[in-house]
Design an enzyme around this catalytic site. Structure first.
Site, PDB file in Angstrom:
ATOM      1  N   ALA A 232      32.507  -8.069  22.178  1.00 57.47           N
ATOM      2  CA  ALA A 232      31.105  -7.754  22.474  1.00 57.47           C
ATOM      3  C   ALA A 232      30.345  -6.977  21.398  1.00 57.47           C
ATOM      4  O   ALA A 232      29.159  -7.227  21.196  1.00 57.47           O
ATOM      5  CB  ALA A 232      31.030  -6.981  23.795  1.00 57.47           C
ATOM      6  N   ALA A 233      30.973  -5.997  20.761  1.00 57.19           N
ATOM      7  CA  ALA A 233      30.228  -5.142  19.825  1.00 57.19           C
ATOM      8  C   ALA A 233      29.662  -5.971  18.673  1.00 57.19           C
ATOM      9  O   ALA A 233      30.276  -6.971  18.283  1.00 57.19           O
ATOM     10  CB  ALA A 233      31.144  -4.043  19.303  1.00 57.19           C
ATOM     11  N   PRO A 234      28.485  -5.612  18.148  1.00 55.77           N
ATOM     12  CA  PRO A 234      27.723  -4.381  18.396  1.00 55.77           C
ATOM     13  C   PRO A 234      26.822  -4.405  19.630  1.00 55.77           C
ATOM     14  O   PRO A 234      26.191  -3.402  19.931  1.00 55.77           O
ATOM     15  CB  PRO A 234      26.884  -4.235  17.129  1.00 55.77           C
ATOM     16  CG  PRO A 234      26.677  -5.634  16.662  1.00 55.77           C
ATOM     17  CD  PRO A 234      27.919  -6.392  17.024  1.00 55.77           C
ATOM     18  N   CYS A 356      29.812 -16.809  13.046  1.00 56.31           N
ATOM     19  CA  CYS A 356      28.833 -16.736  11.963  1.00 56.31           C
ATOM     20  C   CYS A 356      29.503 -17.251  10.686  1.00 56.31           C
ATOM     21  O   CYS A 356      29.391 -16.657   9.626  1.00 56.31           O
ATOM     22  CB  CYS A 356      28.285 -15.324  11.782  1.00 56.31           C
ATOM     23  SG  CYS A 356      29.538 -14.046  11.603  1.00 56.31           S
TER      24      CYS A 356
END
Length: 492
Positions: A232-234, A356
């Site tokens: 989950a982060a950021p 990404c």
């Protein structure tokens, strides 16, 4: 001195993919953010050249400093505005300046260039010249798109309406439009800064690249549902999920890094997210059969990747293809394990996988391997009008790039439990067959397929009605015969 320590710390975190450079810089709360950001970005851009200089001069052996700290110091000494601190560090770097300058000159002569920028690989020079729009996601937990647009107009921005093509995203300073694909996204000219803007500080807007908004948008969980954000982060995707869910339901968010999780908690608080449950835990250790996850129907999986699609996080460290392939293979293996684990949740309906990365190994090849191992899932064709598709044969997936979508490089695949859609189709087919075909087939075949108790009841009733009709008909014939016999006897 504090500038170089902080810059080295951020570069180390970026290398471990603990966040985007800009996010890490602004989260650092350093006194001079612009100075820090410029040093970090430029050092990162020249990373491979600086690494070569440091190794050739054996600087680490002579100075006993860490490699990222050496990079920022060497950059400022040779390519920047000179060392900005005094004391022992400046003295140490000045001691080695002649050797460092000589090595930089040797590299330029070898590559037949005169400018530092010409030392960069062609792809890096191309990226350096690319200017992506500033994307701003309106946080619908705190405001509406219309209210945000009105506020920005009053604040001096010029609203040009809804974009209808990619060229509409080429904007001048203070101009903005609504995005042509994502309804909660506003688009501004490159480098428009919102970090000190009221809407940003109040959590009404989230600074998030368009491609990064795709995973939550495609997953589209309904309010009240149970959702997992696996890595989950950021937290931008987590806050996006919460907004789509209208803060209703349960949003489980996992991450291994405690510091990133603490930063994420602050971000979610500012965004007004209340339906989340953060856990400092490895997603791979989560038990899919645990009672607390029994109602999870949606998972967003954005695992660690090479970051090769990020404009500010291009991986230039490795020049050897074999080393690159080894690293990509390791990442792809981890990504596939995460994906297979996510598909084990018993009530899962949809999972979005995103990276990404621009590499096939981390994207289409991972999805292909996953589908072979999980035949009850299929890839859904997403956003028909999106300009860049996945590599064949997975054109159902989405890709993003600086040239074709005006975003960072990205990949997104939406997986859906195939048995669900298949059962729905079969159910429709079965209903059609009962209405149009079944009576004839039963008559011809003389056999009835196995059925449930519910389906047997009407058939039994029909059989009983038919039997009763036959009984009535038989008894009627007997009565008529008796009457005829009585009438004949009377005549006689």
């Amino acid at each position: 001195m504090a500038l170089y320590i902080k810059a080295a710390e951020i570069l180390e975190k970026a290398e471990k993919k603990q966040g985007a450079l800009k996010t890490l810089v602004y989260d650092s709360k350093f006194a001079n953010i612009k100075q820090l950001f410029a040093l970090v970005c430029e050092t990162h851009k020249f990373s491979s050249i600086l690494q070569e200089i440091i190794e050739s001069t054996k600087l680490l052996k002579h100075t006993k400093i860490r490699v990222q700290l050496a990079k920022v110091l060497v950059y400022d000494l040779l390519m920047g505005q000179g060392i900005k601190c005094g004391g022992s560090w400046k003295a140490m770097m000045m001691k080695h300046r002649s050797r460092l300058q000589a090595e930089l000159a040797r590299i330029k002569i070898k590559q037949k260039v005169s400018r530092n920028e010409d030392l960069l690989p062609a792809r890096v020079q191309r990226v350096a010249g690319e200017q992506l729009p500033r994307y701003v996601r309106v946080n619908t937990l705190k405001t509406t798109v219309e209210d945000a647009v009105d506020y920005l107009k009053r604040d001096g921005f010029s609203y040009l309406g809804q974009a209808s093509r990619l060229d509409d995203l080429t904007l001048k300073k203070k101009e903005f439009v609504k995005d042509l694909h994502l309804p909660q996204l506003l688009v501004f000219a490159p480098k428009t800064d919102f970090h000190n803007h009221f809407l940003y500080k109040a959590g009404h807007i989230i600074l998030q690249d368009k491609a990064s908004c795709l995973p939550a948008f495609l997953l589209n969980p309904t309010p009240g549902s149970h959702v997992i954000d696996a890595c989950a982060a950021p937290g931008n995707k987590t806050s996006h999920l919460a907004a789509i869910m209208e803060n209703k339901g349960k949003l489980f968010a996992f991450d291994l890094d405690a510091k990133r999780l603490a930063t994420m908690s602050t971000l979610l608080l500012r965004a007004g997210v209340t339906c989340h449950k953060l856990a400092h835990q490895d997603f791979l250790t989560i038990d899919p059969d645990s009672p607390q996850y029994k109602d999870v129907e949606n998972i967003l999986l954005d695992p660690s990747c090479s970051g090769s699609g990020m404009v500010c996080l291009k991986d230039h460290a490795s020049n050897e293809e074999e080393e690159d392939q080894t690293r990509l293979a390791s990442l792809a293996s981890f990504q596939l394990r995460c994906l297979n684990h996510g598909l084990r949740f018993p009530r899962l309906k949809r999972l979005v996988y995103s990276t990404c990365s621009i590499h096939r190994q981390e994207n289409e090849e991972v999805i292909t391997a996953c589908l072979h191992q999980n035949p009850n899932f299929r890839v859904v064709h997403a956003l028909a009008h999106w300009p860049e598709r996945g590599l064949e044969p997975l054109s159902q997936c989405l890709r993003a790039s600086t040239s074709k979508t005006r975003t960072h490089g990205f990949f997104v695949a939406l997986l859906e439990k195939h048995s669900m859609s298949r059962d729905m189709k079969l159910g429709t087919a079965v209903q059609m067959s009962h209405q149009d075909v079944a009576p004839q087939s039963l008559t011809v075949c003389g056999k009835r397929p196995p059925a449930s108790e519910d389906s047997e009841a009407p058939e039994t009733e029909e059989q009983q009605t038919a039997a009763e009709g036959q009984t009535d008909s038989t008894s009627g014939k007997k009565k008529r015969k008796r009457k005829k016999k009585k009438a004949a006897a009377t005549v006689k």
